[in-house]
Design a protein around this motif. Sequence first.
Motif, PDB file in Angstrom:
ATOM      1  N   GLU A 183      -2.575   5.968 -11.474  1.00  0.00           N
ATOM      2  CA  GLU A 183      -3.437   6.753 -10.596  1.00  0.00           C
ATOM      3  C   GLU A 183      -3.086   8.237 -10.640  1.00  0.00           C
ATOM      4  O   GLU A 183      -1.950   8.616 -10.921  1.00  0.00           O
ATOM      5  CB  GLU A 183      -3.311   6.244  -9.151  1.00  0.00           C
ATOM      6  N   GLU A 184      -4.072   9.063 -10.315  1.00  0.00           N
ATOM      7  CA  GLU A 184      -3.831  10.495 -10.160  1.00  0.00           C
ATOM      8  C   GLU A 184      -3.078  10.746  -8.850  1.00  0.00           C
ATOM      9  O   GLU A 184      -3.324  10.078  -7.846  1.00  0.00           O
ATOM     10  CB  GLU A 184      -5.158  11.254 -10.121  1.00  0.00           C
ATOM     11  N   PRO A 185      -2.150  11.693  -8.833  1.00  0.00           N
ATOM     12  CA  PRO A 185      -1.434  11.992  -7.591  1.00  0.00           C
ATOM     13  C   PRO A 185      -2.374  12.306  -6.427  1.00  0.00           C
ATOM     14  O   PRO A 185      -2.077  11.937  -5.281  1.00  0.00           O
ATOM     15  CB  PRO A 185      -0.581  13.205  -7.966  1.00  0.00           C
ATOM     16  N   MET A 208       0.816  -1.213   0.000  1.00  0.00           N
ATOM     17  CA  MET A 208       0.000   0.000   0.000  1.00  0.00           C
ATOM     18  C   MET A 208       0.854   1.269   0.000  1.00  0.00           C
ATOM     19  O   MET A 208       0.449   2.306  -0.526  1.00  0.00           O
ATOM     20  CB  MET A 208      -0.932   0.003   1.223  1.00  0.00           C
ATOM     21  N   LEU A 209       2.058   1.194   0.584  1.00  0.00           N
ATOM     22  CA  LEU A 209       2.931   2.361   0.684  1.00  0.00           C
ATOM     23  C   LEU A 209       4.095   2.266  -0.296  1.00  0.00           C
ATOM     24  O   LEU A 209       5.208   2.695  -0.002  1.00  0.00           O
ATOM     25  CB  LEU A 209       3.429   2.524   2.123  1.00  0.00           C
ATOM     26  N   ASP A 210       3.821   1.714  -1.483  1.00  0.00           N
ATOM     27  CA  ASP A 210       4.804   1.581  -2.555  1.00  0.00           C
ATOM     28  C   ASP A 210       4.268   2.321  -3.776  1.00  0.00           C
ATOM     29  O   ASP A 210       3.136   2.069  -4.214  1.00  0.00           O
ATOM     30  CB  ASP A 210       5.011   0.099  -2.871  1.00  0.00           C
ATOM     31  N   ASP A 211       5.079   3.223  -4.332  1.00  0.00           N
ATOM     32  CA  ASP A 211       4.602   4.005  -5.480  1.00  0.00           C
ATOM     33  C   ASP A 211       4.437   3.168  -6.742  1.00  0.00           C
ATOM     34  O   ASP A 211       3.691   3.535  -7.655  1.00  0.00           O
ATOM     35  CB  ASP A 211       5.534   5.196  -5.752  1.00  0.00           C
ATOM     36  N   TRP A 212       5.133   2.028  -6.833  1.00  0.00           N
ATOM     37  CA  TRP A 212       5.039   1.198  -8.038  1.00  0.00           C
ATOM     38  C   TRP A 212       3.610   0.712  -8.258  1.00  0.00           C
ATOM     39  O   TRP A 212       3.087   0.741  -9.378  1.00  0.00           O
ATOM     40  CB  TRP A 212       5.994   0.005  -7.923  1.00  0.00           C
ATOM     41  N   GLU A 213       2.960   0.274  -7.174  1.00  0.00           N
ATOM     42  CA  GLU A 213       1.592  -0.244  -7.297  1.00  0.00           C
ATOM     43  C   GLU A 213       0.597   0.854  -7.670  1.00  0.00           C
ATOM     44  O   GLU A 213      -0.499   0.562  -8.152  1.00  0.00           O
ATOM     45  CB  GLU A 213       1.163  -0.914  -5.982  1.00  0.00           C
ATOM     46  N   GLN A 214       0.947   2.094  -7.444  1.00  0.00           N
ATOM     47  CA  GLN A 214       0.041   3.204  -7.727  1.00  0.00           C
ATOM     48  C   GLN A 214       0.244   3.792  -9.120  1.00  0.00           C
ATOM     49  O   GLN A 214      -0.721   4.161  -9.791  1.00  0.00           O
ATOM     50  CB  GLN A 214       0.235   4.308  -6.683  1.00  0.00           C
ATOM     51  N   PHE A 215       1.493   3.878  -9.551  1.00  0.00           N
ATOM     52  CA  PHE A 215       1.794   4.694 -10.727  1.00  0.00           C
ATOM     53  C   PHE A 215       2.450   3.946 -11.891  1.00  0.00           C
ATOM     54  O   PHE A 215       2.424   4.432 -13.028  1.00  0.00           O
ATOM     55  CB  PHE A 215       2.747   5.833 -10.338  1.00  0.00           C
ATOM     56  N   ALA A 216       3.071   2.805 -11.640  1.00  0.00           N
ATOM     57  CA  ALA A 216       3.898   2.182 -12.676  1.00  0.00           C
ATOM     58  C   ALA A 216       3.046   1.641 -13.823  1.00  0.00           C
ATOM     59  O   ALA A 216       1.927   1.149 -13.617  1.00  0.00           O
ATOM     60  CB  ALA A 216       4.736   1.062 -12.083  1.00  0.00           C
ATOM     61  N   TYR A 217       3.596   1.732 -15.034  1.00  0.00           N
ATOM     62  CA  TYR A 217       2.939   1.121 -16.183  1.00  0.00           C
ATOM     63  C   TYR A 217       3.973   0.820 -17.259  1.00  0.00           C
ATOM     64  O   TYR A 217       4.805   1.673 -17.600  1.00  0.00           O
ATOM     65  CB  TYR A 217       1.860   2.027 -16.780  1.00  0.00           C
ATOM     66  N   SER A 218       3.921  -0.395 -17.777  1.00  0.00           N
ATOM     67  CA  SER A 218       4.712  -0.793 -18.936  1.00  0.00           C
ATOM     68  C   SER A 218       3.832  -1.692 -19.794  1.00  0.00           C
ATOM     69  O   SER A 218       3.183  -2.608 -19.279  1.00  0.00           O
ATOM     70  CB  SER A 218       5.980  -1.543 -18.503  1.00  0.00           C
TER      71      SER A 218
END
Length: 278
Positions: free
Chosen positions: A200-202, A180-190
Amino acid sequence: MTNFSWPKGKKAAVSLSFDVDAESAWILDKENHQRLSLLSSGAYGRRVGADRILRLLAKHNLKAQFFIPGYTAELDENLVRQIHEQGHEIGCHGYYHERTDTLTFEEEDTILAKSKEILYRITGKVPKGFRAPLWEVTRQTQQLLVKHGFVFDSSLMGNDVPYLVPVDQSKLLELPVTWMLDDWEQFAYSAVPQSGYVIEEPEKVLRLWKAEFSAMYEDGRYFLLTMHPEIIGRASRIRMLDELITYIQSHPDVWFCTPLDIHEAWKKGEIVLEEYPY
């Protein structure tokens, strides 16, 4: 752990950590060697994102923990020196960002020794901390960490305060993480290879992380963020992290610390930690 308490009357603790994966996140797969767009997305982190992170940390006068794969360190020695010279802690994160559960004892032993030596050669300081790539840790990993003199790991998820893991006759300090506190799960895309589903939006991530910090603060717990320069280093996301740090700093008695700060407090007897078998 209802009786857990932080040193010097602090109510909660916060650590900011950054995994400088860069190209090492992709280069181990030979199929990716010709995917220059993919590799450049990793390079963005060390070329652009890391500088934004360092400027933000300087703005708030904070020290952070950086975990750097050996391949990244060899690729960009100047960045490693810059991070070190600005007073941040640097730990090991594999060489090619390898999953530990795919390695033999000899392979993992060699990777740890090589990664330590690379970081020591660049900074003149022996790394004492480790984070497993993809947070995959085996019993073998723990035994090798003790063998190579590491004093803490930050890969397991067994609590929301630091704890001890018995390894043979030693104890390894664990700084627990959470997806939950990892930016990869929120923002990463390939697209290829496929990684991530929704960017996700900031503002959404800011709400999520503020809510978790607020609850952890009330419980007196440990708020550890895991971030990647190629992800959090995008302009709008650094602005979001700036706002989050300002929000956290508005709370009294928050201890901004590095994992080694926690290890030192434990060794001094300022923190009493529970022990768990893995």
